[in-house]
Design an enzyme around this catalytic site. Structure first.
Site, PDB file in Angstrom:
ATOM      1  N   CYS A  98      -0.262   3.370  -5.769  1.00  0.00           N
ATOM      2  CA  CYS A  98       0.435   2.113  -5.323  1.00  0.00           C
ATOM      3  C   CYS A  98       1.468   2.081  -6.581  1.00  0.00           C
ATOM      4  O   CYS A  98       1.303   2.728  -7.125  1.00  0.00           O
ATOM      5  CB  CYS A  98      -1.137   0.981  -5.414  1.00  0.00           C
ATOM      6  SG  CYS A  98      -1.462   0.329  -4.532  1.00  0.00           S
ATOM      7  N   CYS A 150       0.953  -1.208  -0.485  1.00  0.00           N
ATOM      8  CA  CYS A 150      -0.123   0.021  -0.338  1.00  0.00           C
ATOM      9  C   CYS A 150       0.852   0.991   0.315  1.00  0.00           C
ATOM     10  O   CYS A 150       1.994   1.276  -0.242  1.00  0.00           O
ATOM     11  CB  CYS A 150      -1.043  -0.133   1.336  1.00  0.00           C
ATOM     12  SG  CYS A 150      -0.238   0.028   2.783  1.00  0.00           S
ATOM     13  N   CYS A 188      -4.097  -0.545  -1.260  1.00  0.00           N
ATOM     14  CA  CYS A 188      -4.577   1.569  -1.600  1.00  0.00           C
ATOM     15  C   CYS A 188      -6.028   1.369  -2.272  1.00  0.00           C
ATOM     16  O   CYS A 188      -5.960   0.508  -3.577  1.00  0.00           O
ATOM     17  CB  CYS A 188      -3.253   1.808  -1.913  1.00  0.00           C
ATOM     18  SG  CYS A 188      -2.830   1.759  -3.231  1.00  0.00           S
TER      19      CYS A 188
END
Length: 136
Positions: free
Chosen positions: A89, A8, A81
């Site tokens: 990302c 993430c 994410c």
């Protein structure tokens, strides 16, 4: 045992939660680590609280850069994410399966303590459901 990298942006909430859930529920089948494209350098305390609430123990989780894993190979890379929220990302190149589990960032929630705790609980439950449905 299959190796999983969870990615993430900040590596403080969602990827930490997913890593811990995968390692807890899939302990005989998977070994997960997590990282971020722009790590915050600290794990959000609410992430640790929600894991503890659900009986998941983590040993010294760290917020770290995905660069630490650039030379390693993984069987699976999962991004968590939410691009719809304008987060970036990282792209992870290599011969592996990739999944994207869009999860809103609970660290961005404002409001009452209950609102914030609810956001962390929702993120935990969403990630747990994905682990159970797609990995177990």
């Amino acid at each position: 045992m299959k190796d999983i990298l969870v990615l993430c942006t900040g590596n403080s909430c969602r990827s930490i939660l997913a890593e811990a859930i995968i390692n807890h529920l899939g302990k005989e089948r998977y070994r997960a680590v997590s990282a971020g494209s722009f790590p915050t350098g600290q794990v959000h305390p609410k992430s640790l609280d929600i894991l503890k609430k659900h009986g998941i123990t983590v040993d010294r989780p760290l917020s770290k850069s995905w660069d630490e894993f650039a030379d390693q190979s993984f069987d699976l890379v999962i991004t968590v994410c939410d691009e719809a929220a304008s987060e970036t990302c990282p792209a992870f190149f290599g011969k592996c399966k990739r999944l994207h589990w869009s999860t809103p960032d609970p660290a961005k929630v404002t409001g009452s303590e209950e609102d914030i705790e609810r956001a962390f609980e929702e993120a935990f439950q969403r990630l747990k459901q994905r682990v159970e449905a797609e990995l177990l």
